[in-house]
Design a protein around this motif. Structure first.
Motif, mmCIF file in Angstrom:
data_model
loop_
_atom_site.group_PDB
_atom_site.id
_atom_site.type_symbol
_atom_site.label_atom_id
_atom_site.label_comp_id
_atom_site.label_asym_id
_atom_site.label_seq_id
_atom_site.Cartn_x
_atom_site.Cartn_y
_atom_site.Cartn_z
ATOM 1 N N ARG A 1 4.193 2.293 -7.027
ATOM 2 C CA ARG A 1 5.230 2.647 -6.070
ATOM 3 C C ARG A 1 5.800 4.049 -6.309
ATOM 4 O O ARG A 1 5.954 4.854 -5.382
ATOM 5 C CB ARG A 1 6.341 1.595 -6.119
ATOM 6 C CG ARG A 1 7.349 1.718 -4.976
ATOM 7 C CD ARG A 1 8.294 0.528 -4.997
ATOM 8 N NE ARG A 1 7.550 -0.724 -4.829
ATOM 9 C CZ ARG A 1 7.762 -1.817 -5.556
ATOM 10 N NH1 ARG A 1 8.670 -1.816 -6.526
ATOM 11 N NH2 ARG A 1 7.058 -2.910 -5.333
ATOM 12 N N THR B 1 4.096 10.950 -1.173
ATOM 13 C CA THR B 1 4.514 10.927 0.233
ATOM 14 C C THR B 1 5.584 11.972 0.502
ATOM 15 O O THR B 1 5.549 12.676 1.521
ATOM 16 C CB THR B 1 5.034 9.527 0.608
ATOM 17 O OG1 THR B 1 3.991 8.568 0.398
ATOM 18 C CG2 THR B 1 5.472 9.482 2.058
ATOM 19 N N ALA C 1 -0.882 -0.640 -2.361
ATOM 20 C CA ALA C 1 0.403 -0.151 -1.858
ATOM 21 C C ALA C 1 1.583 -0.995 -2.308
ATOM 22 O O ALA C 1 2.692 -0.487 -2.486
ATOM 23 C CB ALA C 1 0.365 -0.081 -0.328
ATOM 24 N N ALA D 1 -1.093 6.977 0.641
ATOM 25 C CA ALA D 1 -1.577 7.122 -0.726
ATOM 26 C C ALA D 1 -1.729 5.757 -1.391
ATOM 27 O O ALA D 1 -0.902 4.860 -1.197
ATOM 28 C CB ALA D 1 -0.611 7.989 -1.531
ATOM 29 N N TYR D 2 -2.796 5.592 -2.159
ATOM 30 C CA TYR D 2 -3.085 4.354 -2.883
ATOM 31 C C TYR D 2 -2.993 3.150 -1.951
ATOM 32 O O TYR D 2 -2.343 2.140 -2.251
ATOM 33 C CB TYR D 2 -2.138 4.188 -4.071
ATOM 34 C CG TYR D 2 -2.382 5.181 -5.175
ATOM 35 C CD1 TYR D 2 -3.318 4.921 -6.165
ATOM 36 C CD2 TYR D 2 -1.677 6.383 -5.238
ATOM 37 C CE1 TYR D 2 -3.549 5.837 -7.194
ATOM 38 C CE2 TYR D 2 -1.902 7.303 -6.257
ATOM 39 C CZ TYR D 2 -2.846 7.021 -7.227
ATOM 40 O OH TYR D 2 -3.071 7.919 -8.247
ATOM 41 N N ARG E 1 3.261 6.725 -5.317
ATOM 42 C CA ARG E 1 3.111 6.769 -3.860
ATOM 43 C C ARG E 1 4.303 7.472 -3.221
ATOM 44 O O ARG E 1 4.143 8.310 -2.323
ATOM 45 C CB ARG E 1 2.976 5.356 -3.279
ATOM 46 C CG ARG E 1 1.672 4.661 -3.613
ATOM 47 C CD ARG E 1 1.585 3.300 -2.924
ATOM 48 N NE ARG E 1 1.437 3.450 -1.479
ATOM 49 C CZ ARG E 1 2.358 3.156 -0.581
ATOM 50 N NH1 ARG E 1 3.537 2.690 -0.963
ATOM 51 N NH2 ARG E 1 2.123 3.312 0.705
#
Length: 671
Positions: A162, A169, A156, A151-152, A165
């Motif tokens: 963060r 996840t 990252a 993701a992203y 993400r």
């Protein structure tokens, strides 16, 4: 132009043609990603500057952000008129916001699919064997297929990305495990093993995933592998990750060693347990004298009717009892619901129990008279459809206490009109079944029935009405067979068989087996064709369909002989069932008793207006020609002319006498 955004992988955007939009450089993508992380909220320009460059941004940072936003607007809304406000990437207060639709962002769609799939993970400690709906597994597969990478992925390492993400996840890992659990519950253990094996290799700290993989291995018959896996998981968690294994892995090992029943109860154990628990709860919570029990009984009988011969017979018997009980309560609305709830598809045009069918038609008519004017139209339509289906076009019209009567054809049309007005798919297919039963007022209407069958298939497929989807295919199988379109008839027979196999509808094979016997009779030698019919007749044993079974095999063999120009040879003990009056003249002719046959032909009634109407008229025509009886020949010619382009009897999907045109030619030659 509709724009969709992707963050489950590199940050991107697509137009409505699924073509990627030119988002230019990494800073542009970072701005877009930051606005997507905000989920529609305003991000101040100062915050964008800090997130893009940190605590020491360049002097032109603010103007750079505005440049990035302007470029993004041009990419996202290329058709926007200059100097008009953007409707997607908007300026609001001190900053910007991205007003994307919820279903336009892959991460948001993913989250909705996952959170709506099941209310919560079922207990992994007990490994409940209760089935997870197939829709859950399919929905989660759709959700997981949205991922194109981390993701992203473009941002990252950014602190502001963060948390999002990490959240996505974690949700992805949960979705993968939840889908595996659904696969296991549905019996797709081989697929679950493959998915989970890769999953635990990449994410070895996921204890639930280890448990699911052990369960999948156990249910695959790999019990040694399951035990080895649990021990390896505990050792790996302790030695390599420094984590103390949870108590559930320990219990899993114990359960495997003692072959605990809940690990693999098998489908029979699971079904029996669910049924026992549900029926016990119903019996406890619903009072024995509650009226809702009658409605529940009617619904149960509807399901029972398609389980096989014994179930069909029991369903008919208990259905009548439920209707009688509802009438005794004096509540016409309840009676209407109980009668209408038994919307079991009907394909054969001769009733299995004429006396019972006549009673049900009369009960529906009585209830129609007693219904208050304000009752829901659906209840009235259910009664009208019942009249149309149960009368099957062959019962006498029952007189109501007032002397009026509900004509079955009119009832069918009224039920159809109400169902269309209400836009009620379940009610409409029931009404169309009634319309089908009333399409035998004359010969040659196979095209009309084919259109009815096509609409039933379409409606039922769209609304998951499986038994009616089967009915539609059987109607189309019959109709296409009538006009010699055997390729289409074969497709519909196969579709009906596939649905019956998938949904456990054993009575469907009776009709498709007979159809294939008919197909054999069209081309195979006489002895092979006869063997096919005799084999098909065995499918009727215990099927609970006397209206279909009675006299059918002798009639099929007689039609086979006549269609091939052979003299009928009939066993002395042949049971012609309801077809005797229309078979007898031809049998007399074949015995050389033409005078007796002619006398019988002069007084023989017209055949019932059902699926065998054309076939029986052709038998009468054959007898009339051979006996030289002109009155019956004229009647047969008039009756059969509308079906001149059809195969006699093939519209039943069971038997045929060959082209109707041949019988019309023989009749015309004698006039």
């Amino acid at each position: 132009m509709r724009v969709e955004f992707g963050v489950l992988g590199p940050v991107t955007a697509w137009n409505e043609a699924a073509e990627p939009l030119a988002l230019r450089g990494p800073r542009h993508r970072a701005v877009l990603a930051r606005l997507l992380v905000a989920r529609g909220h305003v991000v101040p320009v100062s915050r964008l500057v800090e997130d893009l460059w940190g605590p020491e941004p360049p002097l032109d940072a603010v103007s750079s952000v505005r440049t990035f936003v302007a470029a993004l607007r041009r990419a996202l809304e290329p058709d926007r008129t200059p100097r008009t406000p953007s409707r997607l990437l908007v300026t609001e207060g001190p900053g910007y916001a991205l007003r994307a639709d919820h279903d336009a962002v892959d991460a948001w769609r993913f989250e909705t699919l996952v959170t709506s799939s099941t209310p919560a993970m079922s207990s992994l400690s007990s490994f409940s064997a209760e089935p997870v709906p197939a829709e859950v597994a399919e929905r989660l597969k759709t959700a997981l297929d949205l991922w194109r990478g981390p993701a992203y992925a473009d941002v990252a390492e950014e602190p502001w990305a963060r948390a999002e993400r990490t959240r996505l996840t974690e949700l992805r890992l949960t979705a993968a495990e939840r889908r595996a659990e659904a696969q296991i519950s549905l019996g797709a253990v081989a697929e679950a093993v493959a998915d989970l094996d890769a999953h635990v290799a990449e994410h070895p700290w996921r204890e639930d995933a280890w448990q699911l993989l052990a369960l999948a291995l156990y249910r695959s018959g790999r019990q040694v592998d399951a035990l080895s896996l649990v021990r390896r998981a505990r050792r790996m968690l302790r030695e390599h990750l420094g984590l103390a294994p949870g108590p559930r892995l320990g219990r899993m090992e114990e359960d495997i060693l003692r072959h605990a029943e809940h690990l693999d109860p098998g489908p029979q154990g699971s079904v029996a347990r669910v049924w026992a628990q549900a029926s016990a709860a119903y019996d406890t919570m619903v009072p024995s004298r509650a009226r809702t029990r009658l409605e529940s009984t009617a619904g149960l009988m509807r399901d029972l009717a398609v389980t096989g011969g014994g179930g069909l017979e029991a369903a008919r018997r208990h259905r009548v009892a439920a209707v009688a009980a509802a009438e005794q309560l004096g509540d016409p609305e309840l009676t209407a619901r109980v009668i209408g709830a038994y919307d079991v598809p009907a394909i054969w045009t001769r009733s299995d129990d004429p006396a019972q069918a006549e009673w049900l038609v009369a009960a529906a008519e009585r209830t129609l008279l007693r219904l208050p004017s304000g009752v829901r139209a659906a209840a009235r339509a259910g009664l009208l459809a019942t009249v149309a289906v149960e009368s099957r076009g062959t019962l006498p019209v029952a007189e109501t206490p007032t002397g009026a009567a509900v004509r079955p054809l009119r009832a069918a049309r009224q039920a159809e009109a109400i169902a269309r007005r209400l836009d009620d798919a379940s009610l409409l297919v029931f009404a169309l079944n009634g319309v089908f039963m009333q399409t035998f007022r004359r010969a040659g209407l196979s095209g009309h029935r084919d259109r009815i069958g096509a609409e039933i298939v379409s409606l039922a497929a769209r609304h998951s009405l499986v038994t009616y989807e089967v009915l539609g295919h059987l109607i189309r199988m019959q109709s296409r067979c009538a006009v010699s379109d055997f390729a289409a008839a074969d497709r519909h027979a196969s579709a009906a068989d596939a649905l019956s196999d998938r949904h456990e509808l054993p009575l469907v094979s009776v009709f498709t087996t007979w159809y294939r016997a008919l197909r054999t009779a069209m081309t195979a030698p006489a002895d092979t064709a006869e063997a096919a019919y005799r084999e098909a007749a065995t499918s009727l044993t215990g099927a609970g369909m006397p209206g279909l079974e009675s006299g059918l095999l002798p009639l099929a063999l007689l039609c086979l002989s006549v269609s091939r120009g052979a003299t009928p040879t009939v066993a002395s003990d042949a049971d012609w069932g309801p077809y005797g009056p229309w078979v007898r003249p031809l049998l007399l002719v074949s015995e050389g008793r033409r005078k007796e046959a002619a006398e019988l032909l002069r007084s023989v009634p017209s055949p019932p207006r059902d699926l065998l109407y054309e076939a029986l008229w052709c038998l009468l025509a054959q007898a009339a020609v051979q006996a030289g009886e002109p009155t019956c020949m004229r009647r047969a010619h008039t009756a059969l002319t509308p079906a001149a382009s059809e195969l006699a009897g093939a519209g039943s999907g069971l038997l045929t006498l060959g082209p109707v045109a041949g019988y019309l030619e023989a009749l015309a030659a004698q006039r």
